[in-house]
Enzyme design. Structure first.
Site, PDB file in Angstrom:
ATOM      1  N   GLU A 257      -5.073  49.727  54.191  1.00 25.46           N
ATOM      2  CA  GLU A 257      -3.913  50.359  53.558  1.00 25.46           C
ATOM      3  C   GLU A 257      -3.457  49.410  52.464  1.00 25.46           C
ATOM      4  OE1 GLU A 257      -3.019  53.296  54.305  1.00 25.46           O
ATOM      5  OE2 GLU A 257      -3.995  53.572  56.231  1.00 25.46           O
ATOM      6  N   CYS A 296       5.371  50.670  50.771  1.00 25.20           N
ATOM      7  CA  CYS A 296       4.114  51.064  50.123  1.00 25.20           C
ATOM      8  C   CYS A 296       4.162  52.530  49.713  1.00 25.20           C
ATOM      9  CB  CYS A 296       2.966  50.830  51.082  1.00 25.20           C
ATOM     10  SG  CYS A 296       3.263  51.599  52.676  1.00 25.20           S
TER      11      CYS A 296
END
Ligand code: NAP
Length: 520
Positions: A257, A296
């Site tokens: 990720e 994020c």
């Protein structure tokens, strides 16, 4: 000297052998605790987790492991106040932002405890129905998923020391796979304390959950073919992980990720004053300021028709102007700090880089800090940039490439009535974790969404009928997939029971129907 936090490996609490790295309060600048992982016997720690932790977890059923997750969630819930204190001190977050991390982590763990119950007393999962291999349905192929006989190494980012731990550990432990977590050094304290509380409660078998705080040196070298590694962090570190021999030579399964330049898209056809525009303004302001933009999933690019540029800029600026920035201990403060001096500098450098191709629509430096010293506190006011017009959006390549990990977003106008232009601009992000889409016409929304699903892990659609119900652009819900293609790392996490796939190996069993029905 501040307290040195211990590591938990091989079923024991062990201190590193060095002086350690000091963790700081990003608002007050004070030293908090130290972490150190030097001199630990990593080979023994990994072997203990793999063999003792793994065997003990695999001996249990899914339902038994789900019950352990439920018990762990209760322990965390009981210690919630301590986690809030640590988060305020070490992450500089206001209560609402701490909740995203701490309560989000506990909620995710509880969700997997419930999901796991539905898997019952089994030790493996069937994957689909048997498929006939011969004319008669007597010889068939049945796919099964069994927990990998390795361990899961988690290397995490600084922004979610709680949620980042539990969103990964919950599906791993439910699968029967032991976990070694290496939190980002800057905010390792909260992760370490949560692991300590769960370990001390004696809920999990020895070796099921270990924590190593400090340098990542040597961790990847310990991995064996049936281990998995799940990484969250920057694209640069992701590249190091991907090219490690454990991945390239031993086929260690890897999930990444990474960073992402996420978008919010207002569909064409909305008039000034429409509810869809209000919803967009509200959500963008929220996304920019929650956790000081250190998510994020945060909105970085805001795509609107060119004709709405000035009115949306004004509405957003007015909203951002109300954000009080400073010491999270002061009740009037809505946004705390970024995590440390390095991030403070990185946000300012990133802003300068984007400003060369944009104009400032709302200037973060206009926010006076509340209860905080400007020379010490790592507080950054929210800044809205804009590319001016549709041609400017085409030309501003930095806006589509650069993630400034702070309270920063850019207004990116597209040609009026030209949805294709908006989609083209969004795709210049090269794959993102999430896009949110705003509009009041369900048909137009339904048509636009499939244009985004190939380049995003999640599409969050905000229409007036769900104004009071939707879960937020940036909030990662355990029921939905988290991850994104391309630049976002290409990973997949969560998504309900889909998350268990990463921790299981799939095999096809070709056998008689009589044998297949006896698989236990
Ligand atoms: P980072 O510098 O890449 O660090 C991430 C983790 O990797 C830390 O635990 C770090 O340890 C460790 N690490 C550093 N060098 C390593 C190496 N050579 N080998 C193995 N591990 C190593 O990222 P960050 O600054 O903490 O996080 C911010 C970034 O993460 C942002 O770009 C953000 O977009 C991204 N992020 C993505 C997601 C997502 O779900 N996609 C979620 C959150 C954040 P140390 O701390 O000890 O250096």
């Amino acid at each position: 000297m501040t307290e040195l936090l211990s590591n938990y490996i091989s079923g024991q609490w062990l201190n590193g052998q060095g002086a350690g790295t000091t963790l700081h309060d990003p608002v007050l600048g004070t030293a908090l605790v130290r972490v150190d992982a030097s001199g630990l016997d990593l080979a023994a720690a990994f072997a203990f987790a793999r063999h003792h932790g793994g065997a003990a977890l695999r001996a249990l059923t899914y339902a038994q492991r789900a019950a352990m997750l439920g018990a762990a969630a209760k322990v965390l819930q009981a210690n919630r106040d301590t986690y809030y204190d640590i988060s305020t001190a070490n992450s500089g977050t206001v209560k609402n932002d701490t909740a995203v991390d701490v309560d989000g982590g506990i909620y995710t763990l509880s969700t997997y405890a419930k999901l796991g119950e539905s898997l019952g007393d089994a030790h493996f999962m069937r994957d689909g129905d048997p498929a006939r291999l011969a004319k008669d349905p007597l010889f068939q192929s049945q796919h099964v998923l069994t927990p990998t006989r390795g361990l899961a190494l988690f290397i995490n980012a600084f922004n979610f020391p709680s949620w980042g731990l539990w969103e990964k550990a919950a599906p791993a432990l439910l699968s029967g796979v032991p976990v070694i977590i290496k939190p980002a050094t800057t905010t390792a304290w909260l992760t370490q304390r949560m692991v300590k509380d769960v370990v001390d409660a004696g809920i999990l078998p020895a070796g099921a959950l270990s924590v190593i705080c400090g340098s990542s040196a040597g961790l990847m070298d310990q991995l064996e073919p049936f281990d998995v590694v799940s990484f969250t962090g920057s694209a640069d570190t992701a590249a190091i992980i991907r090219s490690h021999p454990a991945v390239t030579q031993k086929s260690v399964r890897v999930n990444i990720e990474a960073d992402s330049v996420n978008s919010a898209l207002l569909l064409p056809g909305e008039a000034v004053g429409s509810e869809a525009i209000d919803l967009l303004v509200k959500e963008v302001a929220r996304e920019m300021t929650v956790k000081s933009g250190q998510k994020c999933t945060a909105i970085r690019r805001v795509l609107i028709p060119e004709s709405l540029y000035d009115s949306v800029a004004q509405a957003l600026s007015a909203r951002l102007a109300k954000t009080t920035v400073g010491n999270p201990r002061n009740e009037s403060v809505r946004m705390g700090a970024v995590v440390n001096r390095e991030q403070f500098k990185a946000v300012h450098d990133g802003l300068a880089y984007l400003k060369a191709q944009t104009t400032v629509l709302h200037d973060g430096s206009s926010h006076a800090l509340v209860d905080a010293e400007t020379s010490i506190a790592c507080c950054v006011g929210p800044t809205l940039l804009g590319t001016g017009n549709a041609a400017g959006s085409d030309a501003a390549d930095r806006v589509h490439d650069t993630e400034v990990f702070g309270p920063v977003a850019t207004l990116v106008p597209y040609r009026n009535h030209d949805l294709d232009h908006a989609l083209q601009l969004i795709r210049r992000g090269q794959g993102s974790l999430v896009a949110s889409v705003y509009g009041s016409d369900p048909e137009a929304l339904g048509k636009a969404i499939p244009e985004l699903t190939d380049s995003h892990g999640r599409i969050h659609v905000i229409s007036p009928d769900v104004a009071a119900l939707h879960t937020g652009h940036g909030n990662v819900m355990p029921q939905s997939l988290h991850g994104g293609p391309g630049r976002a790392g290409g990973g997949e996490e969560l998504g309900g029971l889909r998350a268990l796939n990463f921790y299981h190996r799939r095999a096809a069993i070709q056998a008689s129907t009589a044998v297949l029905t006896q698989l236990k």
